[in-house]
Design an enzyme around this catalytic site. Structure first.
Site, PDB file in Angstrom:
ATOM      1  N   ASN A 251      17.655  27.092  22.866  1.00 44.99           N
ATOM      2  CA  ASN A 251      16.949  26.050  23.437  1.00 44.99           C
ATOM      3  C   ASN A 251      16.475  26.789  24.750  1.00 44.99           C
ATOM      4  O   ASN A 251      17.344  27.465  25.518  1.00 44.99           O
ATOM      5  CB  ASN A 251      18.063  24.989  24.067  1.00 44.99           C
ATOM      6  CG  ASN A 251      18.319  23.936  23.009  1.00 44.99           C
ATOM      7  OD1 ASN A 251      19.550  23.581  22.785  1.00 44.99           O
ATOM      8  ND2 ASN A 251      17.410  23.808  21.878  1.00 44.99           N
TER       9      ASN A 251
ATOM     10  N   ARG B  32      28.440  11.490  29.337  1.00 43.38           N
ATOM     11  CA  ARG B  32      27.188  11.138  29.582  1.00 43.38           C
ATOM     12  C   ARG B  32      27.175   9.572  29.690  1.00 43.38           C
ATOM     13  O   ARG B  32      27.734   8.830  28.873  1.00 43.38           O
ATOM     14  CB  ARG B  32      25.958  11.467  28.735  1.00 43.38           C
ATOM     15  CG  ARG B  32      25.865  12.984  28.518  1.00 43.38           C
ATOM     16  CD  ARG B  32      24.828  13.383  27.348  1.00 43.38           C
ATOM     17  NE  ARG B  32      24.633  14.601  27.216  1.00 43.38           N
ATOM     18  CZ  ARG B  32      23.774  15.140  26.658  1.00 43.38           C
ATOM     19  NH1 ARG B  32      22.638  14.425  26.171  1.00 43.38           N
ATOM     20  NH2 ARG B  32      23.199  16.461  26.554  1.00 43.38           N
TER      21      ARG B  32
ATOM     22  N   ARG C 179      15.561  26.437  27.822  1.00 45.02           N
ATOM     23  CA  ARG C 179      15.420  25.242  29.053  1.00 45.02           C
ATOM     24  C   ARG C 179      16.963  25.372  29.553  1.00 45.02           C
ATOM     25  O   ARG C 179      17.832  25.760  29.020  1.00 45.02           O
ATOM     26  CB  ARG C 179      14.948  23.827  28.570  1.00 45.02           C
ATOM     27  CG  ARG C 179      15.917  23.476  27.426  1.00 45.02           C
ATOM     28  CD  ARG C 179      15.736  21.774  27.346  1.00 45.02           C
ATOM     29  NE  ARG C 179      16.883  20.954  26.477  1.00 45.02           N
ATOM     30  CZ  ARG C 179      17.009  21.384  25.383  1.00 45.02           C
ATOM     31  NH1 ARG C 179      16.067  21.669  24.542  1.00 45.02           N
ATOM     32  NH2 ARG C 179      17.971  20.627  24.919  1.00 45.02           N
TER      33      ARG C 179
ATOM     34  N   ILE D   9      26.527  23.449   6.420  1.00 42.16           N
ATOM     35  CA  ILE D   9      27.632  23.420   6.726  1.00 42.16           C
ATOM     36  C   ILE D   9      28.739  22.133   6.867  1.00 42.16           C
ATOM     37  O   ILE D   9      28.299  21.377   8.030  1.00 42.16           O
ATOM     38  CB  ILE D   9      27.875  24.445   8.058  1.00 42.16           C
ATOM     39  CG1 ILE D   9      26.995  25.560   7.770  1.00 42.16           C
ATOM     40  CG2 ILE D   9      29.403  24.634   8.577  1.00 42.16           C
ATOM     41  CD1 ILE D   9      27.345  26.387   6.784  1.00 42.16           C
TER      42      ILE D   9
ATOM     43  N   LYS E 122      22.232  26.770   3.783  1.00 39.34           N
ATOM     44  CA  LYS E 122      23.474  26.069   3.229  1.00 39.34           C
ATOM     45  C   LYS E 122      24.049  25.172   4.202  1.00 39.34           C
ATOM     46  O   LYS E 122      23.783  25.571   5.356  1.00 39.34           O
ATOM     47  CB  LYS E 122      24.842  27.255   3.142  1.00 39.34           C
ATOM     48  CG  LYS E 122      26.031  26.847   2.658  1.00 39.34           C
ATOM     49  CD  LYS E 122      26.230  26.712   1.308  1.00 39.34           C
ATOM     50  CE  LYS E 122      27.508  26.175   0.812  1.00 39.34           C
ATOM     51  NZ  LYS E 122      27.482  25.703  -0.575  1.00 39.34           N
TER      52      LYS E 122
ATOM     53  N   LYS F  72      24.120  14.132  22.211  1.00 38.80           N
ATOM     54  CA  LYS F  72      25.458  14.510  22.676  1.00 38.80           C
ATOM     55  C   LYS F  72      26.278  13.432  23.711  1.00 38.80           C
ATOM     56  O   LYS F  72      25.576  12.880  24.513  1.00 38.80           O
ATOM     57  CB  LYS F  72      25.627  15.624  23.658  1.00 38.80           C
ATOM     58  CG  LYS F  72      25.234  17.142  22.583  1.00 38.80           C
ATOM     59  CD  LYS F  72      24.644  18.265  23.313  1.00 38.80           C
ATOM     60  CE  LYS F  72      24.187  19.285  22.483  1.00 38.80           C
ATOM     61  NZ  LYS F  72      23.242  20.263  23.085  1.00 38.80           N
TER      62      LYS F  72
HETATM   63  C1  MV4 Z   1      22.954  22.134  10.174  1.00 36.57           C
HETATM   64  C2  MV4 Z   1      24.034  21.184  10.025  1.00 36.57           C
HETATM   65  C3  MV4 Z   1      24.962  21.665   8.984  1.00 36.57           C
HETATM   66  N1  MV4 Z   1      24.491  22.844   8.196  1.00 36.57           N
HETATM   67  N2  MV4 Z   1      22.886  23.158   9.560  1.00 36.57           N
HETATM   68  C4  MV4 Z   1      21.093  19.029  13.820  1.00 36.57           C
HETATM   69  C5  MV4 Z   1      20.303  19.352  14.591  1.00 36.57           C
HETATM   70  C6  MV4 Z   1      19.676  20.802  14.529  1.00 36.57           C
HETATM   71  N3  MV4 Z   1      19.745  21.625  15.832  1.00 36.57           N
HETATM   72  C7  MV4 Z   1      20.512  21.430  13.497  1.00 36.57           C
HETATM   73  N4  MV4 Z   1      21.595  20.329  13.111  1.00 36.57           N
HETATM   74  C8  MV4 Z   1      22.328  20.790  12.050  1.00 36.57           C
HETATM   75  N5  MV4 Z   1      22.106  21.635  11.423  1.00 36.57           N
HETATM   76  C9  MV4 Z   1      23.482  23.478   8.660  1.00 36.57           C
HETATM   77  N6  MV4 Z   1      23.414  24.656   7.959  1.00 36.57           N
HETATM   78  C10 MV4 Z   1      24.240  20.174  10.752  1.00 36.57           C
HETATM   79  C11 MV4 Z   1      23.380  19.664  11.611  1.00 36.57           C
HETATM   80  C12 MV4 Z   1      23.771  18.406  12.520  1.00 36.57           C
HETATM   81  C13 MV4 Z   1      24.169  18.390  13.670  1.00 36.57           C
HETATM   82  C14 MV4 Z   1      24.533  19.532  14.461  1.00 36.57           C
HETATM   83  C15 MV4 Z   1      25.003  19.437  15.639  1.00 36.57           C
HETATM   84  C16 MV4 Z   1      25.548  18.351  16.160  1.00 36.57           C
HETATM   85  C17 MV4 Z   1      25.066  17.126  15.421  1.00 36.57           C
HETATM   86  C18 MV4 Z   1      24.421  16.993  14.142  1.00 36.57           C
HETATM   87  C19 MV4 Z   1      24.462  16.026  13.496  1.00 36.57           C
HETATM   88  C20 MV4 Z   1      23.880  16.126  12.261  1.00 36.57           C
HETATM   89  C21 MV4 Z   1      23.555  17.169  11.796  1.00 36.57           C
END
Ligand code: MV4
Length: 447
Positions: A290, A338, A292, A203, A201, A237
């Site tokens: 992660n 950053r 690291r 989010i 799903k 970030k």
């Molecule tokens: C998600 C999400 C929404 N719903 N998973 C982006 C990187 C990867 N680590 C997982 N990511 C996401 N997973 C679900 N179920 C939205 C993202 C995402 C995101 C997450 C954190 C910070 C920036 C982001 C930018 C786009 C999408």
């Protein structure tokens, strides 16, 4: 404890690791590319060995050359930093088979947690919250459509081998799900040699909150509380802070305990980070682990007073954690920005070139982690982060005030940087109220 370690990295993190080694009385050897021969980490290292030309594939990613340098320098261990080979379990295996300690977790826990499908299954078994979705990997499209109907659109397709968002697709209906699976598979196969994908799903309006973990090789694992990394652009970030400004101490304890539970179940040791999404209703969902040290580790060091890189070194040498969970306290508020050599006016294009004037801020609670100085030439071959500015103050409002002052003092000429962007963000009402989600910066910049 080790007598000598090799740093298989560059830039500010190489400087950070050399400082931790020196604080512990350990000699540091820099393995550097020709593009970095005049870099600060090479200068402050006890010994430096050129491992190849600027292209990462021929130097910082070249396992044979790094191991050769480690053998020549006769080091006890290799610190991989972040990026490059830091999460490459094959590299960790090669190091240890050469009788060189890899400063990081075990090969087995890197493999287990690095596979997002296995990591999520482990989380489900240990009652760590996850987003509902496919049980394991997607076997066929028809099955995926059925799962999507059950959980409801929008859904997100993710690569098992992915990290940082490569091989991801969002789908709003059956048709885009089918095409998204094909696209994500191809992208993952090309990028990681593994086309395994899974479904969950999507989010919406989420925040990014992550928990810092430290574990030793004797089965002790503690958390160092959380960081909020919601302020990002294109999955990079921009600003990180601790504590997360919008969670209660009850939610914080639950989240941190879940992160510890997950790492314990993986037999984890060394520094690690468990990343979560937080929905607008403050529900948490695991994203990934992660394995690291992360770029944003300093905010946690500031609020807890624990030197994460020194702990990594003593853990790798087989020592026990020097403190217990109940000795870990969050004190005050820390924010990191950053600073990238990028031109915000040119869609954040990287700016290589020579820094003529470099004058970093200082004063109480102000920390600058950088490898830069006046006369430093930024090579075009690597990522554009040239400094991290971190402040620590009793309250978040005071931390923002301190950052405004410090950003104003910071001179990096004539290179274009993200300093003016951060100065603007420190005055943004939504940031000040922490009324943001992971798409906030992109919306603000009109992307
Ligand atoms: C998600 C999400 C929404 N719903 N998973 C982006 C990187 C990867 N680590 C997982 N990511 C996401 N997973 C679900 N179920 C939205 C993202 C995402 C995101 C997450 C954190 C910070 C920036 C982001 C930018 C786009 C999408």
């Amino acid at each position: 404890m080790f007598s000598r370690i090799l740093i298989a990295n560059r830039g500010e993190i190489a400087v950070r690791i050399i400082r931790a080694a020196h604080d512990l009385g350990i000699e540091a050897v820099a393995a550097y590319s020709t593009a970095d021969k005049d870099s600060k980490h090479v200068r402050i290292a006890d010994q430096a060995i050129c491992i190849g030309p600027p292209a990462p594939a021929d130097s910082y990613l070249n396992i044979a050359r790094i191991i050769a340098a480690a053998e020549v320098a006769n080091v006890d261990a290799i610190h991989p930093g972040y990026g490059f080979l830091a999460e490459n379990s094959h590299f960790a295996e090669v190091c240890r088979s050469c009788n060189i300690e890899f400063i990081g977790p075990s090969v087995e826990s890197m493999r287990l947690l690095g596979d997002k499908v296995q990591c999520k299954q482990l989380a489900v078994r240990h009652k760590v919250p996850t987003s509902p979705g496919s049980k394991g990997k997607i076997e066929d499209e028809a099955n995926a459509v059925k799962t999507a109907k059950e959980i409801g659109y929008p859904v997100i397709i993710k690569a098992a081998a992915g990290g940082g968002g490569r091989g991801m697709r969002v789908a709003h209906n059956d048709m885009s799900l089918r095409s998204g699976i094909k696209a994500a598979r191809q992208e993952a196969e090309a990028a990681f040699g593994d086309g395994t994908v899974y479904l969950e799903k999507f989010i919406e309006h989420a925040r990014h909150v992550e928990v810092q973990i430290l574990g030793d090789q004797h089965g002790n694992i503690v958390h160092l509380y959380e960081r909020d990394c919601t302020m990002q652009r294109r999955k990079q970030k921009l600003i990180e802070e601790s504590p997360c400004p919008v969670i209660s101490s009850d939610e914080r304890e639950k989240l941190c305990k879940a992160a510890v539970r997950l790492c314990k179940s993986a037999g984890y040791y060394s520094a690690g980070t468990v990343e979560f999404l937080m929905g607008s209703d403050k529900t948490f969902y695991l994203m990934e682990v992660n394995t690291r040290v992360q770029v944003e580790h300093p905010v946690t060091e500031m609020v807890t007073g624990i030197d994460i890189v020194k702990e990594q070194l003593s853990i790798a040498a087989g020592e026990k954690l020097s403190f217990s969970q109940k000795q870990v306290k969050q004190r005050g508020h820390a924010i990191e920005v950053r600073i990238n050599a990028e031109d915000p006016a040119k869609n954040f294009a990287p700016c290589a070139g020579t820094i003529e004037h470099f004058d970093a801020p200082g004063g109480p609670g102000v920390r600058v982690d950088t490898h830069c100085h006046a006369g430093y030439r930024i090579p075009p071959n690597y990522d554009s982060m040239i400094a991290k500015l971190i402040v620590h103050q009793p309250t978040r409002d005071q931390a923002i005030a301190s950052l405004k002052r410090a950003l104003n003092e910071f001179t990096i000429d004539p290179i274009k940087t993200t300093i003016p962007l951060h100065a603007d963000l420190m005055r943004n009402g939504n940031f000040i109220r922490s009324d943001v989600d992971i798409n906030f910066v992109e919306r603000l910049l009109g992307l």
